[in-house]
Write a protein that holds these residues in place. Structure first.
Motif, short mmCIF file in Angstrom:
data_model
loop_
_atom_site.label_atom_id
_atom_site.label_comp_id
_atom_site.label_asym_id
_atom_site.label_seq_id
_atom_site.Cartn_x
_atom_site.Cartn_y
_atom_site.Cartn_z
N MET A 1 0.83 -1.21 0.00
CA MET A 1 0.00 0.00 0.00
C MET A 1 0.86 1.26 0.00
SD MET A 1 -3.04 -1.09 2.64
CE MET A 1 -3.73 0.55 2.59
N LYS A 2 1.99 1.23 0.71
CA LYS A 2 2.88 2.39 0.72
C LYS A 2 3.45 2.68 -0.66
CE LYS A 2 4.46 2.09 5.52
NZ LYS A 2 5.66 1.87 6.39
N LEU A 3 3.74 1.63 -1.40
CA LEU A 3 4.38 1.81 -2.70
C LEU A 3 3.39 2.05 -3.83
CD1 LEU A 3 7.09 -1.02 -2.48
CD2 LEU A 3 7.41 1.43 -2.09
N LYS A 4 2.13 1.60 -3.68
CA LYS A 4 1.20 1.63 -4.79
C LYS A 4 0.03 2.57 -4.62
CE LYS A 4 2.18 -3.12 -6.24
NZ LYS A 4 1.62 -4.46 -6.53
N SER A 5 -0.11 3.23 -3.47
CA SER A 5 -1.24 4.14 -3.28
C SER A 5 -0.83 5.28 -2.36
CB SER A 5 -2.45 3.40 -2.69
OG SER A 5 -2.13 2.86 -1.43
N CYS A 6 -1.56 6.39 -2.46
CA CYS A 6 -1.31 7.56 -1.63
C CYS A 6 -1.99 7.39 -0.28
CB CYS A 6 -1.82 8.82 -2.34
SG CYS A 6 -1.69 10.33 -1.34
N PHE A 7 -1.27 7.70 0.77
CA PHE A 7 -1.79 7.56 2.12
C PHE A 7 -2.92 8.54 2.40
CE2 PHE A 7 -1.66 8.77 6.65
CZ PHE A 7 -1.90 7.54 7.22
N ILE A 8 -2.92 9.71 1.76
CA ILE A 8 -3.91 10.74 2.03
C ILE A 8 -5.17 10.56 1.19
CG2 ILE A 8 -4.32 13.23 2.08
CD1 ILE A 8 -2.27 12.21 4.12
N CYS A 9 -5.01 10.49 -0.14
CA CYS A 9 -6.19 10.43 -1.01
C CYS A 9 -6.57 9.01 -1.40
CB CYS A 9 -5.95 11.26 -2.28
SG CYS A 9 -4.57 10.69 -3.30
N ARG B 1 6.47 12.67 -6.89
CA ARG B 1 6.27 14.10 -6.62
C ARG B 1 4.98 14.34 -5.84
NH1 ARG B 1 3.47 18.29 -7.79
NH2 ARG B 1 2.07 16.96 -8.99
N HIS B 2 3.96 13.54 -6.11
CA HIS B 2 2.67 13.71 -5.45
C HIS B 2 2.77 13.46 -3.94
CE1 HIS B 2 -1.66 13.51 -4.75
NE2 HIS B 2 -1.46 12.35 -4.12
N VAL B 3 3.45 12.37 -3.54
CA VAL B 3 3.53 12.03 -2.12
C VAL B 3 4.55 12.90 -1.38
CG1 VAL B 3 2.79 9.64 -2.50
CG2 VAL B 3 5.23 10.20 -2.59
N LEU B 4 5.45 13.56 -2.12
CA LEU B 4 6.42 14.43 -1.47
C LEU B 4 5.98 15.88 -1.40
CD1 LEU B 4 9.81 13.08 -2.93
CD2 LEU B 4 8.85 12.68 -0.65
N GLU B 5 5.14 16.32 -2.34
CA GLU B 5 4.75 17.73 -2.39
C GLU B 5 3.25 17.93 -2.17
OE1 GLU B 5 6.18 19.53 -5.95
OE2 GLU B 5 8.24 18.81 -5.70
N ASP B 6 2.43 17.30 -3.00
CA ASP B 6 0.98 17.53 -2.91
C ASP B 6 0.38 16.94 -1.62
OD1 ASP B 6 1.23 18.75 -5.34
OD2 ASP B 6 0.61 16.98 -6.49
N HIS B 7 0.67 15.69 -1.38
CA HIS B 7 0.09 14.97 -0.23
C HIS B 7 1.20 14.36 0.62
CE1 HIS B 7 -4.23 14.36 -2.03
NE2 HIS B 7 -4.00 15.59 -1.57
N LYS C 1 3.33 16.40 6.63
CA LYS C 1 2.79 17.75 6.77
C LYS C 1 1.38 17.71 7.36
CE LYS C 1 5.47 19.77 2.98
NZ LYS C 1 5.40 20.47 1.67
N TYR C 2 0.61 16.71 6.97
CA TYR C 2 -0.73 16.56 7.54
C TYR C 2 -0.65 16.21 9.03
CZ TYR C 2 -3.04 16.72 3.00
OH TYR C 2 -3.54 17.14 1.79
N ILE C 3 0.30 15.34 9.38
CA ILE C 3 0.45 14.95 10.79
C ILE C 3 0.89 16.15 11.62
CG2 ILE C 3 1.79 13.51 12.36
CD1 ILE C 3 1.80 11.36 10.21
N TYR C 4 1.86 16.91 11.09
CA TYR C 4 2.32 18.10 11.80
C TYR C 4 1.18 19.10 11.97
CZ TYR C 4 7.01 16.32 10.83
OH TYR C 4 8.13 15.55 10.76
N TYR C 5 0.34 19.21 10.96
CA TYR C 5 -0.79 20.14 11.04
C TYR C 5 -1.77 19.70 12.13
CZ TYR C 5 -4.71 23.04 9.55
OH TYR C 5 -5.74 23.96 9.53
N MET C 6 -2.04 18.41 12.24
CA MET C 6 -2.96 17.91 13.26
C MET C 6 -2.37 18.10 14.65
SD MET C 6 -5.40 17.27 11.37
CE MET C 6 -6.39 17.03 12.82
#
Length: 387
Positions: free
Chosen positions: A318-326, A343-349, A353-358
């Motif tokens: 799951m880590k390699l084949k799907s985004c944890f957020i979306c 690029r998506h998992v490093l910048e967009d999602h 950053k979400y954990i730090y925000y929570m």
């Protein structure tokens, strides 16, 4: 504060020096055990009669001339102090994650209450109001929780006790501290998880095994007590002695081998006795306990390890084949976006950053909840909702 100014060195040693202190504690543990292993000898002053005595205990072993007991104290006291710091740091850091209960017992009590509520006859006889136990925290909190009476917590306390006893008892208890060397290993965590998940099954298997052994012990007490000799370490003067003998000999080897086929009154073995005992005692015990029982335990552990391996492989996939957020698959980003899934998992999602925000929202809600914006409050409330 005043405390932080005066004891800042202690705070830094406990928290900020966690890594160096951990490796220093491992080094001292290994060094003390190697020292004990190298220098301890049986005292030469003991006589042959003393060595043959079953109650002889070596409290003060003999050591070489170059060795001084002061060396054990010089190394043992820092070892004890580092162990205390390790335990304090663990309980302080994990205090919010502790679960004050034993999952195995809680599950059994919950299942029993559920069974009672389904029995209409019991409701009529004893109309008690059974309620579901209240769970502290959400399911996520319990998932990341640590049992207060689990192995990790109990062993750290025993580590201090062992280190303290080792100083006063010639260093014998330092061997129990060696487990700390592997305590943070993934392999140890893997083994503890497998044993924890299989605990209920293993307990039932052990209880059933004890019942089966007790049945054979009663048979041995009634029919085979004349064939057991105390001089051969086959004790059967009482039913309890027969139970212990059958348990030890049967689990370590097989009960049929050590028990002779001649009793005190016989000079030669009888073929009828040999046949009957083999059919009704030796072979059934070997099949039920040695062959089936022990293999069931092995099969349960192997299945549990296989289940954990499947879970680990699924999480890795799951880590390699799907985004944890979306939750979208990586192939979609590689096909439709520039930079692809990386690029998506490093910048967009970026999940961190979400954990730090929570964490930021949680701290802000605890300190200044009135300063939260409408968006922050909405996100905070949505995150705290169950499910």
């Amino acid at each position: 504060s005043h405390w932080q100014k005066n004891y800042i060195w202690l705070y830094r040693f406990i928290y900020e020096a966690s890594g160096p202190r951990h490796y220093l504690l491992i080094f001292l543990t290994l060094l003390l055990n190697l020292l004990v292993l190298a220098v301890f000898e049986v005292p030469e002053s003991q006589t042959t009669d003393e060595r043959n005595s079953s109650t002889n205990i070596i409290w003060k072993p003999s050591t070489p001339l170059w060795y001084s007991p002061l060396l054990l104290i010089v190394l043992g006291v820092p070892h004890l102090l580092l162990g205390i710091c390790m335990v304090v740091e663990y309980f302080v850091r994990q205090k919010k994650r502790f679960i004050t209960g034993v999952s195995l017992f809680d599950e059994s009590i919950s299942n029993f209450k559920e069974w009672v509520t389904q029995q209409e006859c019991l409701k009529r006889v004893c109309p008690l109001s059974w309620r579901e136990p209240t769970k502290s925290g959400s399911e996520g909190d319990n998932y990341f929780g640590i049992e207060l009476f689990g192995f990790q917590s109990i062993y750290r306390v025993l580590f201090i006790v062992s280190s303290l006893l080792a100083i006063g008892l010639s260093g014998y208890f330092y061997c129990f501290c060696l487990i700390y060397v592997f305590l943070k290993s993934d392999v140890v965590q893997y083994m503890l998880t497998a044993l924890h998940r299989s605990a209920k099954q293993l307990i039932y298997i052990a209880l059933i095994g004890l019942v089966v052994i007790l049945i054979f012990a009663v048979i041995a007490f009634a029919f085979l007590h004349d064939y057991m000799d105390d001089n051969e370490n086959l004790f059967c003067s009482t039913l309890f002695e027969c139970f212990i003998t059958v348990s030890r000999e049967g689990l370590l080897d097989t009960i049929g081998l050590p028990i002779p086929f001649t009793n005190f009154a016989q000079q030669e073995a009888s073929f009828i006795t040999y046949t009957l005992r083999s059919i009704f005692f030796d072979i059934p015990f070997f099949i039920l306990v040695t062959l089936i029982g022990l293999n069931i335990v092995t099969a349960v552990l192997i299945d549990r390890f296989g289940e954990l391996r499947e879970e680990r492989d699924k999480i890795k996939s799951m880590k390699l084949k799907s985004c944890f957020i979306c939750g979208h698959e990586s192939e979609r980003f590689d096909r439709e976006t520039k930079g692809g899934f990386k690029r998506h998992v490093l910048e967009d999602h970026n999940k961190w950053k979400y954990i730090y925000y929570m964490i930021y929202l949680d701290q802000k809600h605890q300190t200044n909840p009135n300063d939260m914006t409408a968006i922050e409050k909405q996100v905070y409330d949505a995150n705290k909702k169950p499910g």
